[in-house]
Design a protein around this motif. Structure first.
Motif, mmCIF file in Angstrom:
data_model
loop_
_atom_site.group_PDB
_atom_site.id
_atom_site.type_symbol
_atom_site.label_atom_id
_atom_site.label_comp_id
_atom_site.label_asym_id
_atom_site.label_seq_id
_atom_site.Cartn_x
_atom_site.Cartn_y
_atom_site.Cartn_z
ATOM 1 N N ASP A 160 0.829 -1.204 0.000
ATOM 2 C CA ASP A 160 0.000 0.000 0.000
ATOM 3 C C ASP A 160 0.867 1.259 0.000
ATOM 4 O O ASP A 160 0.557 2.229 -0.713
ATOM 5 C CB ASP A 160 -0.924 -0.001 1.229
ATOM 6 C CG ASP A 160 -1.847 1.203 1.254
ATOM 7 O OD1 ASP A 160 -2.636 1.358 0.298
ATOM 8 O OD2 ASP A 160 -1.776 1.989 2.212
ATOM 9 N N GLU A 161 1.946 1.255 0.776
ATOM 10 C CA GLU A 161 2.843 2.411 0.782
ATOM 11 C C GLU A 161 3.508 2.597 -0.581
ATOM 12 O O GLU A 161 3.644 3.716 -1.066
ATOM 13 C CB GLU A 161 3.904 2.261 1.877
ATOM 14 C CG GLU A 161 3.376 2.468 3.282
ATOM 15 C CD GLU A 161 4.489 2.500 4.319
ATOM 16 O OE1 GLU A 161 5.678 2.465 3.924
ATOM 17 O OE2 GLU A 161 4.169 2.550 5.525
ATOM 18 N N VAL A 162 3.923 1.486 -1.202
ATOM 19 C CA VAL A 162 4.529 1.582 -2.535
ATOM 20 C C VAL A 162 3.543 2.204 -3.510
ATOM 21 O O VAL A 162 3.891 3.085 -4.303
ATOM 22 C CB VAL A 162 4.982 0.200 -3.045
ATOM 23 C CG1 VAL A 162 5.490 0.307 -4.479
ATOM 24 C CG2 VAL A 162 6.064 -0.379 -2.148
ATOM 25 N N SER A 163 2.295 1.758 -3.467
ATOM 26 C CA SER A 163 1.264 2.287 -4.354
ATOM 27 C C SER A 163 1.080 3.789 -4.171
ATOM 28 O O SER A 163 0.993 4.546 -5.149
ATOM 29 C CB SER A 163 -0.056 1.552 -4.101
ATOM 30 O OG SER A 163 -1.086 2.111 -4.871
ATOM 31 N N LYS A 164 1.031 4.226 -2.934
ATOM 32 C CA LYS A 164 0.845 5.653 -2.658
ATOM 33 C C LYS A 164 2.061 6.468 -3.102
ATOM 34 O O LYS A 164 1.925 7.575 -3.632
ATOM 35 C CB LYS A 164 0.587 5.864 -1.160
ATOM 36 C CG LYS A 164 -0.770 5.348 -0.688
ATOM 37 C CD LYS A 164 -0.929 5.492 0.813
ATOM 38 C CE LYS A 164 -2.283 4.974 1.282
ATOM 39 N NZ LYS A 164 -2.413 5.051 2.771
ATOM 40 N N ILE A 165 3.256 5.927 -2.889
ATOM 41 C CA ILE A 165 4.482 6.622 -3.313
ATOM 42 C C ILE A 165 4.486 6.802 -4.828
ATOM 43 O O ILE A 165 4.738 7.892 -5.344
ATOM 44 C CB ILE A 165 5.725 5.827 -2.870
ATOM 45 C CG1 ILE A 165 5.891 5.871 -1.351
ATOM 46 C CG2 ILE A 165 6.988 6.367 -3.547
ATOM 47 C CD1 ILE A 165 6.870 4.836 -0.808
ATOM 48 N N VAL A 276 2.370 -6.252 -8.920
ATOM 49 C CA VAL A 276 3.156 -5.129 -9.436
ATOM 50 C C VAL A 276 2.369 -3.834 -9.269
ATOM 51 O O VAL A 276 1.168 -3.791 -9.583
ATOM 52 C CB VAL A 276 3.482 -5.333 -10.935
ATOM 53 C CG1 VAL A 276 4.375 -4.212 -11.442
ATOM 54 C CG2 VAL A 276 4.138 -6.688 -11.167
ATOM 55 N N VAL A 277 3.046 -2.796 -8.803
ATOM 56 C CA VAL A 277 2.457 -1.458 -8.755
ATOM 57 C C VAL A 277 2.803 -0.751 -10.063
ATOM 58 O O VAL A 277 3.978 -0.535 -10.366
ATOM 59 C CB VAL A 277 2.980 -0.654 -7.553
ATOM 60 C CG1 VAL A 277 2.408 0.767 -7.584
ATOM 61 C CG2 VAL A 277 2.603 -1.347 -6.246
#
Length: 571
Positions: A160-165, A276-277
């Protein structure tokens, strides 16, 4: 291992990482760095304005000629060769005629708004510390360099953090560079345009182990060596073994393999699915957990080998193998590298199911003796591993010994002792360090070509002749069972002539491999270092297709820009 510990030093170091607080703070070095970058940006901006002035002069003429019926429309992406917000036309990376090892790129400061958003997402798991950014911007085992480094390094703890970044970076059109174990050799983790480095090494959990299905679900930041330590009590292992310290996410990104690929295949053969994001922050799961499927496009293999240019891998489901019941490691010597390569080919043609066939030349063995205080004969050497039941492996060893004796081989020895076998493969895995021991303080270029197996002996003998004639210290290492051939070329980083000579030898071997219907990279990937060879190997049509895929999934060009697709390829 010491190497692995070094790669993750900043997480366990006694030196605290300097973290951003509530404002956008720069060190003195950072301010100087960005000042230099703004000068470059201003120069590029001036060139762009000149081009616009020329277009404004031409526009009335075009309209008159067309009788006013031509409607001129500028495409959304002003440059169909490179994303305009990240890289101007006159500042390119690794074009087909490039001979530079310093990667140039344009630079735009990261907006303070993005820093604020990243702080809200990552809390204390991010840094603007110059030393950490510099460490992440300079690959530890690659001679490739760049004029810029990341503006900020973030350490996400969840998908979730990767997605937001990624979503925030896409909104601000700021480049992203995924980062794992930093073991890549072709400049994959360089940040030629600055931007955000996403260090995945905090995401290293084993999420699910299915012993009966022989698969495991892991986060992308876990290392293959850590994973195998976890799997050992269950009698299972993951069979790919690239450089010590490599992470599963990075291994997917470069489509790596290693010494066991001759038996178990490469990364593309051992991944069941990925999460994968994508560039817009959307999370995609590429397939189910079924061992085979004919449902839809094969997005899993599209992402494997994409080197972070299409998305950030966060989760991987891997095929596992049973730890062999018994194994034998054998070694033998030869008068020439061609003789050794001939035996590797003959062994594969015999139908023997070897799990490793590794070739070392005399210079490489000399480095091993120097580093490990051993006394191996300093001549071309083959190392075999045979696995199966005790009776089967002994029978196969006798067949290999017979093949060796028919091709001028000598000193055939083998061991079944567990500790002795571990030590021999540890020595082989640390071959690069043994090379560096031959010339302390020198840097290295590591070649990575691969040819159809029938051409291996010819390629190695031609290359060895060229290497022996060079003034440089050069070693030969090969995964001889599948035609993958490496040399380590050592040069004084302060001596530009030596660097050019090393680059010339690398160039010779790549073109020799391509002339034999081979590839410029068997397992290390493209990054920035192999860009200039892709058009000759794959053709313009292939690269344009890759460009279309990239443009569809990453229209703003933020995902690891300057890698994998040559900048001169236009749509």
């Amino acid at each position: 291992m010491a190497f692995s510990n070094l790669l993750f030093r900043f997480r366990s170091s006694s030196k605290p990482i300097k973290l951003i607080q509530n404002s956008f703070i720069y060190s003195k070095q950072t301010a100087q760095f960005q000042s230099q970058s703004r000068i470059l940006e201003k120069t590029i901006s001036t060139n762009t304005k000149n081009n616009q002035s020329w277009m404004s002069y031409l526009l009335p003429i075009v309209i008159v000629v067309s009788g006013g019926s031509l409607a001129l429309q500028l495409p959304k992406n002003l440059s169909q060769c490179d994303a305009p917000d990240l890289q101007e036309r006159d500042v390119r990376i690794g074009g087909k005629d490039s001979t530079e090892h310093v990667v140039k790129g344009s630079y735009k400061p990261v907006p303070p708004e993005l820093i604020t958003e990243l702080k809200a997402i990552c809390q204390d798991n991010m840094t603007l510390d110059y030393d950490e950014r510099d460490f992440h911007g300079k690959p530890q085992y690659s001679f490739h360099r760049t004029i810029n480094i990341p503006d900020v390094v973030v350490f996400p703890r969840s998908e979730d953090e990767v997605s937001k970044i990624v979503r925030s970076c896409n909104k601000h059109k700021v480049p992203i560079v995924p980062y794992g174990g930093a073991t890549s050799a072709e400049g994959h983790t360089l940040s030629p345009h600055g931007g955000v480095c996403i260090d995945m090494t905090l995401m290293k959990n084993v999420k699910a182990l299915h012993v009966k299905d022989m698969d495991v679900v892991v986060e992308a930041g876990i290392g293959w060596m850590e994973l195998n330590e976890y799997l050992a009590p269950y009698g299972l292992f993951f069979p790919l073994d690239p450089g010590p310290g490599a992470t599963i996410g990075g291994m997917c990104g470069t489509r790596c393999s290693g010494s066991l690929a001759v038996r178990y295949g490469t990364m593309r053969d051992n991944v069941i699915n990925l999460k994968v994001v994508l560039a817009d922050g959307e999370v995609v799961k590429t397939a189910s957990r079924a061992r085979k499927s004919a449902a839809g496009y094969d997005l899993t293999r599209l992402m494997i080998g994409s080197e972070g240019t299409l998305g950030v891998i966060t989760e991987v489901t891997l095929r596992l193998q049973k730890i062999p019941e018994h194994s034998i490691v054998a070694m033998c010597n030869f008068p020439t590298v061609k003789d050794a390569a001939d035996v590797a080919i003959a062994t594969m043609l015999s139908g023997i199911q070897v799990s490793r066939v590794e070739l070392l030349d005399d210079v490489q063995v000399k480095g091993i003796n120097l580093l490990h205080k051993r006394q191996f004969p300093e001549v071309p050497t083959l190392m075999f591993e045979l696995i199966g039941t005790e009776a089967y492996t002994r029978e196969q060893t006798q067949i290999v010994q017979k093949i060796v004796s028919e091709h001028r081989g000598s000193d055939f020895v083998f061991t079944e002792d567990t500790e002795a076998k571990k030590e021999l493969w540890k020595i082989r895995k640390e071959a690069h360090f043994a090379c560096l021991a031959l010339a302390p303080g020198f840097e290295s270029i590591i070649t990575d070509v691969c040819v159809p197996l029938s051409h291996l002996a010819e390629l190695i003998s031609k290359s060895k002749e060229k290497l022996d004639a060079s003034s440089l210290v050069c070693t030969v290492i090969a995964h001889a069972g599948d035609g993958n051939f490496h040399t380590v070329l050592l040069f004084d980083p302060e001596n530009e002539e030596q660097r050019k000579e090393a680059a010339g030898l690398n160039d010779f071997m790549v073109h020799a491999a391509l002339s034999m219907d081979g590839t410029c990279t068997g397992e290390h990937g493209v990054g920035t270092g192999k860009l200039k060879y892709l058009e000759k190997e794959l053709g313009t049509e292939n690269l344009r297709t890759m460009k279309k895929i990239k443009a569809a999934l990453d229209p703003n060009g933020i995902m690891n820009p300057g890698k994998l697709i040559p900048p001169h390829i236009c749509l």
